[in-house]
Design an enzyme around this catalytic site. Structure first.
Site, PDB file in Angstrom:
ATOM      1  N   THR A  53      41.410  51.765  43.687  1.00  0.00           N
ATOM      2  CA  THR A  53      40.393  50.720  43.605  1.00  0.00           C
ATOM      3  C   THR A  53      40.883  49.476  44.353  1.00  0.00           C
ATOM      4  O   THR A  53      42.089  49.289  44.533  1.00  0.00           O
ATOM      5  CB  THR A  53      40.043  50.398  42.139  1.00  0.00           C
ATOM      6  OG1 THR A  53      41.247  50.049  41.446  1.00  0.00           O
ATOM      7  CG2 THR A  53      39.401  51.595  41.452  1.00  0.00           C
ATOM      8  N   THR A  55      41.190  45.889  44.119  1.00  0.00           N
ATOM      9  CA  THR A  55      42.155  44.894  43.642  1.00  0.00           C
ATOM     10  C   THR A  55      43.490  45.558  43.329  1.00  0.00           C
ATOM     11  O   THR A  55      44.556  45.034  43.659  1.00  0.00           O
ATOM     12  CB  THR A  55      41.615  44.159  42.402  1.00  0.00           C
ATOM     13  OG1 THR A  55      40.387  43.517  42.759  1.00  0.00           O
ATOM     14  CG2 THR A  55      42.595  43.125  41.890  1.00  0.00           C
ATOM     15  N   CYS A  56      43.437  46.715  42.720  1.00  0.00           N
ATOM     16  CA  CYS A  56      44.642  47.439  42.332  1.00  0.00           C
ATOM     17  C   CYS A  56      45.465  47.839  43.557  1.00  0.00           C
ATOM     18  O   CYS A  56      46.688  47.707  43.569  1.00  0.00           O
ATOM     19  CB  CYS A  56      44.274  48.679  41.538  1.00  0.00           C
ATOM     20  SG  CYS A  56      43.151  48.370  40.158  1.00  0.00           S
ATOM     21  N   SER A  57      44.797  48.327  44.589  1.00  0.00           N
ATOM     22  CA  SER A  57      45.474  48.832  45.778  1.00  0.00           C
ATOM     23  C   SER A  57      45.852  47.746  46.771  1.00  0.00           C
ATOM     24  O   SER A  57      46.785  47.925  47.556  1.00  0.00           O
ATOM     25  CB  SER A  57      44.573  49.844  46.499  1.00  0.00           C
ATOM     26  OG  SER A  57      44.367  50.980  45.699  1.00  0.00           O
TER      27      SER A  57
END
Length: 182
Positions: A53, A55-57
């Site tokens: 995803t 923001t996560c990545s």
């Protein structure tokens, strides 16, 4: 969740590389427990809504990966990224992110996340049940410090990010170290 709380005992179903396994997918199943990951270590655990995803990545995982040496300098032995995704997804995400410093923990069924009180519905995004974004400093299986994004709720319209960022957690570690030294 708060400081002083012991982590729940959970078994995680992981896939680990094993060169004895022939073929294009040389991995085997290996169950690991909460104790396997957290006993006798001071670690940073961060959990997020999903592998791959945005923001996560783009921010959270790379920030922890690239800042690993800074965390080590503050007494952190390991950094773990958890998500309510299966081991196949987490391993491919780790590979895609070229991880060398952060280990991924698959919470495929969400059992650990549920027991932490952080499992939320994200049906509004088509995700199903996922983790609310948080980070924690864990010392020998006990929460030392807790960093939870605001607004914990099912089907939240936003994906807040900041409280659980690597920068915030590292600042806490440095500030706590300075307090002890003073």
């Amino acid at each position: 969740m708060k400081a002083g709380v012991k982590l729940p005992d959970v078994t995680f179903h992981t896939r680990v590389r094993d060169e004895a396994v022939e073929g294009p997918n040389p991995f085997r199943w290996e169950d690991k427990t909460t104790a396997d990951y957290f006993a006798g270590k001071r670690v940073v655990l961060f959990s997020l809504p999903g592998a791959f995803t945005p923001t996560c990545s783009t921010y959270q995982l790379p920030g922890f990966e690239n800042g690993f040496a800074d965390f080590q300098a503050e007494g952190i032995d390991a950094i773990y990224c958890m998500s309510v995704n299966d081991s196949f997804v987490m391993n491919k995400w780790a590979e895609a992110q070229n991880l060398a410093n952060v280990d991924v923990i698959p919470d495929g069924s969400g059992e650990f996340t549920r027991k932490m009180g952080m499992l939320v519905a994200k049906d509004n995004l088509g995700f199903g049940n996922r983790s609310w974004r948080y980070a924690a400093i864990i010392n020998n299986g006990v929460v030392e410090a807790w960093f939870e994004e605001p607004g914990l709720s099912d089907n939240h319209g936003d994906d807040p990010y900041g409280v659980s960022s690597p920068e915030t957690v590292l600042k806490h570690l440095k500030d706590a170290k300075a307090e002890v030294a003073a």
